[in-house]
Design a protein around this motif. Sequence first.
Motif, short mmCIF file in Angstrom:
data_model
loop_
_atom_site.label_atom_id
_atom_site.label_comp_id
_atom_site.label_asym_id
_atom_site.label_seq_id
_atom_site.Cartn_x
_atom_site.Cartn_y
_atom_site.Cartn_z
N THR A 56 1.74 -1.40 -9.23
CA THR A 56 0.94 -1.35 -10.62
C THR A 56 1.65 -0.36 -11.42
O THR A 56 1.36 -0.19 -12.74
N LYS A 77 -1.44 4.74 3.68
CA LYS A 77 -0.45 4.57 2.43
C LYS A 77 0.95 5.11 2.79
O LYS A 77 1.00 6.34 3.36
N ASP A 84 1.84 4.25 -8.49
CA ASP A 84 1.73 3.17 -7.39
C ASP A 84 2.68 2.42 -7.44
O ASP A 84 3.22 1.96 -8.71
N THR A 85 3.35 2.09 -6.51
CA THR A 85 4.69 1.14 -6.47
C THR A 85 4.52 -0.17 -7.07
O THR A 85 5.53 -0.36 -7.88
N GLU A 101 0.89 2.53 -11.96
CA GLU A 101 -0.09 3.51 -12.27
C GLU A 101 0.14 4.99 -11.94
O GLU A 101 0.59 5.40 -10.88
N ASN A 122 0.87 -1.17 0.08
CA ASN A 122 -0.09 -0.11 -0.06
C ASN A 122 0.86 1.35 0.18
O ASN A 122 1.07 1.89 1.10
N ILE A 148 0.01 8.49 -10.55
CA ILE A 148 -1.03 9.18 -9.81
C ILE A 148 -0.91 10.57 -10.36
O ILE A 148 -2.08 11.12 -10.35
N TYR A 172 2.96 4.58 -2.56
CA TYR A 172 3.33 5.08 -3.76
C TYR A 172 5.10 5.39 -3.74
O TYR A 172 5.46 5.49 -2.69
#
Length: 213
Positions: free
Chosen positions: A106, A144, A103-104, A108, A82, A110, A84
């Motif tokens: 996936t 997070k 996101d670490t 994705e 959980n 941010i 970033y």
Amino acid sequence: MSKKSKSKYYVVWVGLNPGIYTSWAECQAQVVGYPDAKYKSFKTEAEANAAFDQSAMDYIANKKNASPKPDYLHFADEIEKNSYSVDAACSGKTGLMEYQCVDTFTKEVIFHMGPFADGTNNVGEYLGLVHALSYLSQQEDFDKIIYTDSRTALSWIRNKKVKTTLKKSGKNTKLFALLSRAQSWVYKNEIKTKVIKWDTERWGEIPADFGRK
């Protein structure tokens, strides 16, 4: 008349007290007898500062016999799911700079900001970290955590003071405005989000890395 001896700057990544030292005696005191100490000398303070903010493996690894760079997914059990990750990239010591948060696991994106003219990597790392802290604060997501590979950004956050040598120019007015807002946010807000130094040497490049090394 004797020539003036050239000064050196010694970066200690792994030792008793990691840091930058201006004499071999000081450096030696940090590394002699310390298991697997990692250190290297540099000709200028700027080079030493840039090196200290990166991994020792980028400077003292034996490239000819080097093992493949580590993949952080091999250490998934050590890294917070959980989370970033933030990072920055700059085209030179001073140049076009951008930063992002992903996101670490996936990857994705941010947020992504820039490029900004006449910036530095340290300023980008700091802005990325503060932006992520502010973002999570607005979301009231304090579970997070955030990973950064920048010791400089961490120290600027911890000390609530930015120590950049970047000069104002006609091109970086917007960047300095963002820097001022970031400093103000850090000064006025309690930081509830946990920030962890990414272990580049063990895990490899941080997931938010721009892949330009």
